[in-house]
Enzyme design. Structure first.
Site, PDB file in Angstrom:
ATOM      1  N   ALA A  14       0.802  -1.230   0.000  1.00 55.08           N
ATOM      2  CA  ALA A  14       0.000   0.000   0.000  1.00 55.08           C
ATOM      3  C   ALA A  14       0.834   1.278   0.000  1.00 55.08           C
ATOM      4  CB  ALA A  14      -0.918  -0.011   1.209  1.00 55.08           C
ATOM      5  N   GLY A  16       3.820   1.422  -1.605  1.00 54.35           N
ATOM      6  CA  GLY A  16       4.778   1.284  -2.707  1.00 54.35           C
ATOM      7  C   GLY A  16       4.574   2.317  -3.802  1.00 54.35           C
ATOM      8  N   ASP A  17       5.562   2.348  -4.679  1.00 53.66           N
ATOM      9  CA  ASP A  17       5.579   3.317  -5.761  1.00 53.66           C
ATOM     10  C   ASP A  17       4.363   3.183  -6.687  1.00 53.66           C
ATOM     11  OD1 ASP A  17       7.087   5.271  -7.261  1.00 53.66           O
ATOM     12  OD2 ASP A  17       7.247   3.692  -8.794  1.00 53.66           O
ATOM     13  N   ARG A  47       4.157  -3.153   5.490  1.00 54.01           N
ATOM     14  CA  ARG A  47       4.953  -3.407   6.693  1.00 54.01           C
ATOM     15  C   ARG A  47       4.938  -2.226   7.682  1.00 54.01           C
ATOM     16  NH1 ARG A  47       9.776  -6.741   7.113  1.00 54.01           N
ATOM     17  NH2 ARG A  47       9.275  -7.472   5.048  1.00 54.01           N
ATOM     18  N   LYS A 190      -4.431   0.590 -22.468  1.00 48.38           N
ATOM     19  CA  LYS A 190      -4.215   1.937 -23.005  1.00 48.38           C
ATOM     20  C   LYS A 190      -5.211   2.178 -24.131  1.00 48.38           C
ATOM     21  CE  LYS A 190       0.655   2.667 -21.893  1.00 48.38           C
ATOM     22  NZ  LYS A 190       0.808   3.897 -21.137  1.00 48.38           N
ATOM     23  N   GLU A 224      12.380   5.110 -24.123  1.00 45.80           N
ATOM     24  CA  GLU A 224      12.228   5.959 -22.935  1.00 45.80           C
ATOM     25  C   GLU A 224      13.494   6.780 -22.690  1.00 45.80           C
ATOM     26  OE1 GLU A 224       9.485   3.939 -19.734  1.00 45.80           O
ATOM     27  OE2 GLU A 224      11.021   2.529 -20.340  1.00 45.80           O
ATOM     28  N   HIS A 248       4.496  -5.712 -22.810  1.00 49.54           N
ATOM     29  CA  HIS A 248       3.983  -4.546 -23.534  1.00 49.54           C
ATOM     30  C   HIS A 248       4.226  -4.631 -25.045  1.00 49.54           C
ATOM     31  CE1 HIS A 248       3.585  -3.297 -19.525  1.00 49.54           C
ATOM     32  NE2 HIS A 248       4.617  -2.486 -19.407  1.00 49.54           N
TER      33      HIS A 248
HETATM   34  C1  BG6 Z   1       6.369  -0.685 -16.861  1.00 50.67           C
HETATM   35  C2  BG6 Z   1       7.850  -0.961 -16.819  1.00 50.67           C
HETATM   36  O1  BG6 Z   1       5.640  -1.881 -16.942  1.00 50.67           O
HETATM   37  O2  BG6 Z   1       6.094   0.106 -18.006  1.00 50.67           O
HETATM   38  C3  BG6 Z   1       8.646   0.328 -16.819  1.00 50.67           C
HETATM   39  O3  BG6 Z   1       8.133  -1.711 -15.649  1.00 50.67           O
HETATM   40  C4  BG6 Z   1       8.246   1.206 -17.984  1.00 50.67           C
HETATM   41  O4  BG6 Z   1      10.033   0.084 -16.853  1.00 50.67           O
HETATM   42  C5  BG6 Z   1       6.725   1.368 -17.993  1.00 50.67           C
HETATM   43  O5  BG6 Z   1       8.862   2.457 -17.827  1.00 50.67           O
HETATM   44  C6  BG6 Z   1       6.237   2.115 -19.197  1.00 50.67           C
HETATM   45  O6  BG6 Z   1       4.878   2.349 -19.011  1.00 50.67           O
HETATM   46  P1  BG6 Z   1       4.183   3.663 -19.533  1.00 50.67           P
HETATM   47  O7  BG6 Z   1       2.729   3.475 -19.275  1.00 50.67           O
HETATM   48  O8  BG6 Z   1       4.786   4.795 -18.757  1.00 50.67           O
HETATM   49  O9  BG6 Z   1       4.527   3.733 -20.970  1.00 50.67           O
END
Ligand code: BG6
Length: 471
Positions: A14, A16-17, A47, A190, A224, A248
């Site tokens: 809960a 976490g990032d 935790r 998406k 990225e 993805h």
């Molecule tokens: C996540 C990966 O699943 O997808 C990341 O763990 C990556 O490393 C991210 O940056 C990209 O997702 P998005 O939605 O920001 O394109």
């Protein structure tokens, strides 16, 4: 549209990032859209020993980071502070007893046995422990056939190779029915990726030309600018291929190339995606040096949590083929990397060149090629490059672009975030945008041979901010 029955979401991890960046803002957006049930509760588990009020503060902060409008700040506050929290370690069965007690209290307040959604927003190493303890504690048993369903949401990566994915699936199969399992690949949710299917299957114009007869090659890129940021410990040993390739990128590929599911239902669509993934030609060890590039950005080994002699790839480029009638012979380039010169995800379909070109002799050498681009992000759009006659005394041409762009007028603000869609679909029980067990295994099968071939291979080092390794 509104989810009617009372629902409780139990979020493991809960603090976490992922929870902070994606889940709480997405839940709040669903709340703003008035699609959450009137009786709704998030029960955070992690935790840290904090109170529900401190958890409320954390949720409020995460939502406010996404919403800058002052006018809704009191709504954010009320939403955040109505959630609840318990602390506990995932390995300890007592944690699950505490969860059961809290769930009982929540249900008593609701006056109803609420639906329970267990969200595993934790590193994959905890999956097995949490799943086994959920079973041991009886938390996954619904109140009755009619009331209080239980479902589980699992984040990617689902396993770390074909074998571990199979083991995880076996474990899940012992605990849940397939209709209770929601394996997340947020790319499927998406808008821009769902639109690839709409574009292909509602416009009859494209189907006859969507094959090796007219298409020369297809490129899929997920680039990225960001490096691994603070995720070194999580990323190292996993690498780009497992992080975004197995899921993805292959899901974008499936959307672009799968057969028409004919009917818009979860079973058909998942089946067609699986068929396509199974038709991918594995890249053998022998072919690897010609068909795959493994890269790592300069400085990666010094990132926090990364081993100093790491061979983990932060970049890959593959040349793949699909073994079926439609795609035989068409090369697919699949590319992804971190710390590159730009952030861009897209699929480009290159049609065969018109030869000889229907143009003035002076242009005979020019490549006349139509290209359809599905820009997933940013500057979301679908565009088609085509040629027209340039007004003149000779047959000169001009390259033009037909483009549909999201954003602007009517579409502004309507596009839901992928996580909103995931959470909503899971609550209404629609599995279309979640991967099936067959799909996951099919994609690992393709990735596995590359991973094995790369096990001891040193990556090519590329400069941060470049376009990846020079091949
Ligand atoms: C996540 C990966 O699943 O997808 C990341 O763990 C990556 O490393 C991210 O940056 C990209 O997702 P998005 O939605 O920001 O394109």
């Amino acid at each position: 549209m509104k989810v009617k029955l009372p629902t409780t979401i139990i979020v493991f991890g809960a603090r976490g990032d992922l929870s902070k960046r994606k889940l709480y803002p997405a839940f709040f957006d669903l709340y703003l859209k008035d699609v959450l049930p009137d009786k709704f509760k998030i029960l955070g588990v992690s935790r840290a020993n904090i109170s529900s009020d401190e958890f409320g503060e954390l949720v409020e902060k995460s939502i406010s980071n996404n919403h800058k409008k002052k006018s809704i700040s009191s709504k954010i506050h009320d939403f955040s502070y109505s959630q609840t929290y318990i602390s506990g370690v995932f390995e300890d069965i007592k944690t699950y007893k505490k969860i059961a007690e809290d769930l009982l209290k929540i249900d008593e307040k609701f006056g109803f046995c609420s639906n329970k959604l267990f969200y595993l927003a934790v590193p994959p190493k905890y999956y097995e422990t949490i799943l086994k303890n959920l079973k041991k504690s009886g938390l996954t048993i619904p109140c009755s056939k009619e009331e209080g369903w239980t479902r589980v949401l699992i984040e990617k990566p689902f396993g770390s190779n074909y074998e571990t994915a199979k083991d995880l699936d076996k474990l899940l199969g012992e605990l849940f029915l397939e209709e209770q399992i929601f394996r997340i690949d947020h790319y499927l949710a998406k808008e821009t990726i769902q639109n690839i299917l709409t574009f292909r299957f509602t416009n009859t114009l494209f189907e006859p030309i969507w094959s090796n007869k007219h298409i020369e090659k297809i490129q899929i890129k997920l680039l990225e600018k960001l490096d691994v940021v603070k995720r070194g410990a999580f990323y190292d040993g996993m690498g780009a291929l497992r992080d975004v390739g197995q899921n993805h990128i292959l899901q974008i590929l499936a959307a672009v190339t799968m057969e028409n599911p004919k009917e818009l239902n979860s079973e058909n669509i998942r089946e067609k995606r699986t068929e396509l993934l199974l038709a991918l030609n594995p890249i053998s060890k022998k072919e690897l040096s010609l068909s795959a590039v493994k890269g790592q950005y300069e400085g990666y080994k010094k990132e926090e949590g990364v081993t100093p002699n790491s061979k983990t790839e932060t970049y890959f480029k593959l040349k793949a083929f699909i073994k079926n009638k439609r795609w035989e012979g068409v090369p697919f380039t699949l590319e992804s990397g971190k710390a590159l010169s730009e952030t861009k995800t897209e699929a480009k379909i290159y049609f065969k060149e018109k030869k000889p070109c229907f143009c003035a002799a002076s242009h005979k050498e020019h490549v006349h090629q139509n290209i359809i681009t599905f820009r997933i992000q940013p500057d979301e759009s679908i565009s088609i490059e085509f040629y027209v006659k340039k007004p003149s005394l000779t047959m000169d041409y001009l390259k033009k672009n037909l483009c549909f762009k999201y954003g602007g007028d009517v579409l502004e603000g309507v596009m839901p975030d992928a996580y909103e869609k995931i959470l909503f679909d899971c609550m209404v029980g629609d599995q279309t945008l979640f991967t099936s067990t067959k799909e996951v295994l099919a994609s690992w099968k393709f990735i596995n041979s590359i991973l094995e071939g790369w096990k001891d291979k040193d990556p090519i080092i590329y400069k941060k901010g470049s376009d990846g390794p020079e091949e």
